[in-house]
Write an enzyme that holds these catalytic residues in place. Structure first.
Site, PDB file in Angstrom:
ATOM      1  N   MET A 111      72.413  76.478  19.796  1.00  0.00           N
ATOM      2  CA  MET A 111      72.547  76.264  18.364  1.00  0.00           C
ATOM      3  C   MET A 111      71.328  76.796  17.639  1.00  0.00           C
ATOM      4  O   MET A 111      70.645  77.682  18.122  1.00  0.00           O
ATOM      5  CB  MET A 111      72.718  74.764  18.070  1.00  0.00           C
ATOM      6  N   CYS A 112      70.997  76.209  16.506  1.00  0.00           N
ATOM      7  CA  CYS A 112      69.882  76.642  15.674  1.00  0.00           C
ATOM      8  C   CYS A 112      69.162  75.402  15.144  1.00  0.00           C
ATOM      9  O   CYS A 112      69.573  74.270  15.388  1.00  0.00           O
ATOM     10  CB  CYS A 112      70.383  77.492  14.496  1.00  0.00           C
ATOM     11  N   ARG A 113      68.080  75.634  14.427  1.00  0.00           N
ATOM     12  CA  ARG A 113      67.350  74.578  13.729  1.00  0.00           C
ATOM     13  C   ARG A 113      67.048  75.092  12.325  1.00  0.00           C
ATOM     14  O   ARG A 113      66.831  76.294  12.119  1.00  0.00           O
ATOM     15  CB  ARG A 113      66.033  74.245  14.431  1.00  0.00           C
ATOM     16  N   ASN A 158      73.739  75.269  11.163  1.00  0.00           N
ATOM     17  CA  ASN A 158      73.502  75.040  12.582  1.00  0.00           C
ATOM     18  C   ASN A 158      74.812  74.570  13.184  1.00  0.00           C
ATOM     19  O   ASN A 158      75.360  73.539  12.785  1.00  0.00           O
ATOM     20  CB  ASN A 158      72.424  73.967  12.795  1.00  0.00           C
TER      21      ASN A 158
END
Length: 280
Positions: A1-3, A112
């Site tokens: 995923m991402c932040r 995200n």
């Protein structure tokens, strides 16, 4: 995923926002504690509002921890509203046009999570985008597609309703492809004056999202903390995971909720998808 993080308040030096906290976004790019992956090294992006008519955007495919240009830029830029994002790619290529935040006019957007089955639904979703916006899509991500769906469904007039219709359009397309849980994530958008953030997933198990506590309350609890003295009373941060362990500084955003931040005011309300009318 991402932040990601979204800041609003008195102008802050990007270096203080991105590098200074003990669990900063730069640290999270190497050592995320709440993300699906610990490392988010597939590029980054920063969007900020300054003197121009539209927000500035700097995006790179370099890992955030290793980009000297980001460090240089962050040491000189102040802004009252900042979006920052570190990427862990899922499926789409690592390229600048796929790095968040995405910009269209005065709007910024980041995410995200993911749209499950996006490859199968991509044509269906693209056909829903207003032709007036379609040529502005530069990358290949599910996030950018969702952004332009939200623009199509009235982002400028009512961002929460537009996102509800955009997510509803994705879920309706997914039903035609037998995809059970298409939407997963936390989303943020801003027009430079107000920030909206959403926590939602079709399965009811969204990625983490937190909002900072009122700064004046924190100053009373932690009078010796120097960073709190530097923040304005209306400063707010919305983050994928807390930037530090200061007691009482963060509260988790509940599942299926929208946060609106304007000045020092914060409103929270339930968020549910809507079935959107077809675009003609």
């Amino acid at each position: 995923m991402c932040r990601w993080l979204a800041y609003s308040g008195a102008p802050v030096l990007l270096q203080d926002l991105l590098y200074r906290p003990e669990h900063s976004l730069i640290v999270q790019s190497m050592h995320s504690t709440l993300g699906a992956e610990a490392t988010n090294g597939d590029g980054f992006g920063v969007g900020w509002y300054g003197d121009g008519d539209v927000p500035g955007v700097f995006r790179s495919i370099e890992p955030a921890w290793n980009d000297r240009n980001l460090s240089e830029l962050a040491a000189h830029l102040h802004s009252p509203r900042v979006f920052a994002h570190i990427r862990a790619a899922i499926g789409s290529p690592v390229q600048q046009t796929n790095c968040h935040p995405f910009r269209s006019g005065v709007w910024l957007f980041m995410h995200n999570g993911y749209i499950d089955g996006f490859h199968a639904m991509k044509r269906d979703l693209a056909m829903m985008v207003d032709p007036a916006f379609f040529s502005d899509i530069e990358g290949t991500t599910d996030t950018e597609m969702l952004f332009f769906l939200a623009r199509t469904f009235g982002l400028e007039e009512d961002p929460q309703a537009a996102m509800a219709r955009a997510v509803g359009a994705v879920e309706e397309a997914a039903r035609h492809h037998s995809i059970a849980f298409p939407v997963q994530g936390t989303f943020a958008t801003t027009d430079g004056e107000t920030t909206w953030a959403f926590r939602y997933s079709s399965e009811g198990r969204s990625r983490s999202l937190f909002v900072s506590t009122d700064v004046s309350t924190l100053r009373e609890q932690h009078p010796d903390n120097p960073m709190l003295r530097e923040l304005s009373d209306d400063a707010r941060l919305i983050v994928s995971e807390p930037l530090g362990g200061l007691r009482g500084a963060w509260r988790e955003v509940p599942e299926s909720n929208c946060i609106l931040v304007r000045g020092g005011d914060l409103e929270m309300s339930p968020f549910e998808p809507e079935l959107a009318a077809p675009v003609r």
